[in-house]
Write a protein that holds these residues in place. Structure first.
Motif, PDB file in Angstrom:
ATOM      1  N   GLN A 129       0.832  -1.202   0.000  1.00  0.00           N
ATOM      2  CA  GLN A 129       0.000   0.000   0.000  1.00  0.00           C
ATOM      3  C   GLN A 129       0.867   1.253   0.000  1.00  0.00           C
ATOM      4  OE1 GLN A 129      -1.852   0.374   4.185  1.00  0.00           O
ATOM      5  NE2 GLN A 129      -1.403  -1.811   3.947  1.00  0.00           N
ATOM      6  N   ARG A 299      -7.448   0.801   3.990  1.00  0.00           N
ATOM      7  CA  ARG A 299      -7.194   1.831   2.994  1.00  0.00           C
ATOM      8  C   ARG A 299      -8.080   1.542   1.792  1.00  0.00           C
ATOM      9  NH1 ARG A 299      -5.133   3.755   6.834  1.00  0.00           N
ATOM     10  NH2 ARG A 299      -2.938   4.157   7.227  1.00  0.00           N
ATOM     11  N   SER A 300      -8.172   2.518   0.893  1.00  0.00           N
ATOM     12  CA  SER A 300      -8.873   2.308  -0.357  1.00  0.00           C
ATOM     13  C   SER A 300      -8.024   2.866  -1.484  1.00  0.00           C
ATOM     14  CB  SER A 300     -10.250   2.990  -0.325  1.00  0.00           C
ATOM     15  OG  SER A 300     -10.973   2.714  -1.505  1.00  0.00           O
ATOM     16  N   ASP A 302      -8.571   4.610  -5.669  1.00  0.00           N
ATOM     17  CA  ASP A 302      -9.511   4.977  -6.728  1.00  0.00           C
ATOM     18  C   ASP A 302      -9.197   4.213  -8.006  1.00  0.00           C
ATOM     19  OD1 ASP A 302      -7.332   6.240  -7.924  1.00  0.00           O
ATOM     20  OD2 ASP A 302      -8.040   8.271  -7.523  1.00  0.00           O
ATOM     21  N   LYS A 307      -4.110   6.200  -3.438  1.00  0.00           N
ATOM     22  CA  LYS A 307      -4.543   5.861  -2.086  1.00  0.00           C
ATOM     23  C   LYS A 307      -5.621   6.804  -1.572  1.00  0.00           C
ATOM     24  CE  LYS A 307      -1.355   4.695   0.904  1.00  0.00           C
ATOM     25  NZ  LYS A 307      -0.235   4.802   1.886  1.00  0.00           N
ATOM     26  N   LEU A 310      -9.057   5.746   4.865  1.00  0.00           N
ATOM     27  CA  LEU A 310     -10.387   5.437   5.376  1.00  0.00           C
ATOM     28  C   LEU A 310     -10.375   5.448   6.898  1.00  0.00           C
ATOM     29  CD1 LEU A 310     -11.401   2.429   3.085  1.00  0.00           C
ATOM     30  CD2 LEU A 310     -12.091   4.822   2.828  1.00  0.00           C
ATOM     31  N   ASP A 322     -11.749  11.164  -1.492  1.00  0.00           N
ATOM     32  CA  ASP A 322     -10.897  10.772  -2.610  1.00  0.00           C
ATOM     33  C   ASP A 322     -10.139  11.973  -3.162  1.00  0.00           C
ATOM     34  OD1 ASP A 322     -12.620  12.215  -4.257  1.00  0.00           O
ATOM     35  OD2 ASP A 322     -13.607  10.442  -5.087  1.00  0.00           O
ATOM     36  N   TYR A 330     -18.070   3.128   2.652  1.00  0.00           N
ATOM     37  CA  TYR A 330     -18.209   1.699   2.430  1.00  0.00           C
ATOM     38  C   TYR A 330     -18.882   1.042   3.631  1.00  0.00           C
ATOM     39  CZ  TYR A 330     -14.780   2.237  -1.353  1.00  0.00           C
ATOM     40  OH  TYR A 330     -14.124   2.619  -2.500  1.00  0.00           O
ATOM     41  N   LEU A 340     -15.151  -6.345  -1.439  1.00  0.00           N
ATOM     42  CA  LEU A 340     -14.386  -5.135  -1.755  1.00  0.00           C
ATOM     43  C   LEU A 340     -12.889  -5.397  -1.718  1.00  0.00           C
ATOM     44  CD1 LEU A 340     -16.526  -2.584   0.282  1.00  0.00           C
ATOM     45  CD2 LEU A 340     -16.249  -2.593  -2.207  1.00  0.00           C
ATOM     46  N   ARG A 344      -9.970  -5.347  -4.582  1.00  0.00           N
ATOM     47  CA  ARG A 344      -8.915  -4.399  -4.203  1.00  0.00           C
ATOM     48  C   ARG A 344      -9.415  -2.960  -4.160  1.00  0.00           C
ATOM     49  NH1 ARG A 344      -6.037  -8.180  -7.269  1.00  0.00           N
ATOM     50  NH2 ARG A 344      -4.695  -9.467  -5.951  1.00  0.00           N
ATOM     51  N   LYS A 345     -10.693  -2.801  -3.923  1.00  0.00           N
ATOM     52  CA  LYS A 345     -11.201  -1.460  -3.652  1.00  0.00           C
ATOM     53  C   LYS A 345     -10.907  -1.076  -2.214  1.00  0.00           C
ATOM     54  CE  LYS A 345     -14.887  -1.414  -7.105  1.00  0.00           C
ATOM     55  NZ  LYS A 345     -16.362  -1.338  -7.342  1.00  0.00           N
ATOM     56  N   ILE A 346     -10.726  -2.069  -1.364  1.00  0.00           N
ATOM     57  CA  ILE A 346     -10.299  -1.852   0.008  1.00  0.00           C
ATOM     58  C   ILE A 346      -9.072  -2.735   0.268  1.00  0.00           C
ATOM     59  CG2 ILE A 346     -10.906  -2.326   2.428  1.00  0.00           C
ATOM     60  CD1 ILE A 346     -13.598  -1.184   1.962  1.00  0.00           C
TER      61      ILE A 346
END
Length: 489
Positions: A129, A299-300, A302, A307, A310, A322, A330, A340, A344-346
């Motif tokens: 990350q 983490r998230s 876009d 990065k 969250l 964002d 979420y 999610l 890999r959105k989270i």
């Protein structure tokens, strides 16, 4: 002692800035071998603590990932290495040409030997990350054969600078072709033997790593890193006894165990997310530096892999802002959260990774000068939270571990120029292969103080802000290292 006025002045500043460095310099007369004995003692003490959960699921996942990417033989050795219950977690994923990380990996391989591991494959759990343009430079290749500066040679174009390693596209032929044109095929203004040798080393690295057939099969940069690390390892050491580094994505290693715990109402992470009283205690907990623990879990990213931080809220949502300054929200219900993460959105945060593999499963983490400082802080705050939440057994186990493991920072091997010395990274090892057995022997004569002097250029860069650094600081270190250690590699 030969002149080291600049080095020791800058080293004193680093000691003021970082507790781990300060503590090490207070014991600077011990050898690196004795330092590794101290680290081994931490593992052995931690192995005496009965873990809250079996570590087998994390270890099996690491072995499965290794087999999927590099083959069954490597997977068997990775599984064997992990029976020692210690793992290097200092690396940034993709930053396999960073000298500090690389020499830390070598120290970790020697630590595994002290713990009884006899195999060649050495697993390293790397944080994915991180942006490609991070301090360890996952974006490309670092070269240390110039006394004036560390040369950063990009593989990814500048538009990927803030892309997370976990979300980066694989290195393709266009990228390597652009790299070749700029750094291998183009004339070098120095036009000397050193420049020619560097071009040859870079050619070897590209051919065996990102241009190989195995790397081209990967659909993610993060997977290519594992393949490339194994391939490059075969070009670094003289003889056949050198380690083979298996760089695994820490966030991926812990996922199956995390998924299982999300559905287990008795687990710590489940109670944090889904029990109202426990969640309230957690989101209101802050570390000594004021950081909220509710912001450490996930983490998230876009659609461009950038990065997004969250924070867990009191009502059980994960919220953040964002890059467009728009709010993202979420749900955290188990199946939703798992889906999610699969997309890999989270991404599991580093704290969550530590909770799963260290605090619950007893796999000792060995980090760098920052991690060995913040991990004990997390431990203290986590144990206090667990007690307040009525999880006394979990608090007792959490408190019992030694979390101060430190492996990435002390350095022992240099690249010797005509009138200077710099730290040696993988490129310098390709230029001149080292005998691994000799490196192990060096540990018995290099002091911890010397090891931090040798690693100062990386340390000073990390700890001192750009506008506070001395003019020509890198060259001062390189020239003085050449004077201090004229007989090193």
């Amino acid at each position: 002692m030969k002149d080291a006025a600049g080095i020791d002045r800058m080293l004193d500043i680093c000691a003021l800035e970082n507790h781990t460095v300060r503590r090490c310099l207070e014991n600077g007369d011990i050898t690196l071998d004795a330092f590794l004995d101290i680290q081994a003692g931490k593992v052995q003490a931690n192995c005496g603590v009965e873990p809250l959960r079996s570590p087998d699921d994390v270890k099996n996942r690491a072995a499965w990932m290794t087999e999927a990417l590099t083959g069954r033989d490597a997977a068997g050795e990775v599984a064997d290495a992990l029976t020692k219950n210690a793992v290097c977690t200092a690396d940034h994923h993709g930053a396999i040409f960073c000298a500090q990380s690389f020499q830390g990996d070598i120290l970790y391989s020697l630590l595994l030997r002290k713990l009884g591991y006899g195999g060649k494959h050495v697993p390293v759990f790397c944080a994915s990350q991180v942006e490609l343009e991070n301090g360890a430079y996952a974006r490309g290749i670092c070269v240390h054969n110039d006394p004036r500066e560390k040369r950063l040679m990009p593989i990814f174009s500048a538009k990927y600078s803030v892309t997370l390693a976990s979300h980066a596209d694989p290195v393709d032929e266009e990228m390597t072709g652009r790299f070749r044109k700029r750094f291998i095929d183009a004339p070098d203004p120095r036009d000397n033997k050193d420049a020619a040798h560097l071009k040859k080393a870079l050619d070897v690295i590209l051919r065996c790593s990102y241009e190989s057939g195995e790397a081209k099969k990967c659909d993610r940069f993060a997977d290519q890193v594992t393949v490339a690390g194994v391939a490059i390892s075969g070009h670094l050491f003289a003889g056949d006894d050198g380690p083979v580094f298996v760089y695994l994505e820490n966030e991926e290693v812990i996922k199956p165990a995390l998924y299982e715990e999300l559905k287990d109402e008795s687990s710590i992470i489940s109670r944090i997310l889904y029990d109202d009283k426990t969640r309230s205690l957690f989101v209101n907990m802050k570390a000594e530096d004021g950081v909220s623990f509710g912001g450490l879990l996930f983490r998230s990213a876009d659609e461009k892999g950038r990065k997004i931080l969250l924070t867990l809220t009191g009502d059980g949502k994960l919220t953040g802002t964002d890059w467009r300054r728009e709010q993202v929200v979420y749900d955290t219900e188990p199946d939703t959260l798992i889906g999610l993460m699969e997309e890999r959105k989270i991404i599991p945060g580093t704290f969550t990774c530590a909770l799963i593999s260290f605090f619950e499963r007893g796999i000792t983490w060995f980090g760098g000068m920052f991690q060995s400082g913040y991990l004990p802080v997390w431990q203290k705050e986590l144990a206090g939270f667990l007690r307040r939440a009525g999880m006394t057994k979990e608090a007792d186990v959490t408190e019992a571990y030694d979390c101060s493991g430190y492996i990435s920072g002390p350095m022992f091997d240099i690249y010797r120029g005509r009138d200077f010395s710099t730290v040696a990274g993988p490129v310098e090892y390709v230029l001149k292969r080292r005998a691994y057995g000799k490196l192990a022997g060096d540990m018995r004569r290099i002091t911890l103080m010397d090891a931090h002097r040798i690693g100062l250029s990386e340390m000073y860069f990390d700890l001192v802000a750009r506008d506070m650094r001395e003019d020509n600081w890198y060259e001062i270190i390189a020239r003085e290292l050449g004077n201090l250690y004229p007989n090193e590699s």
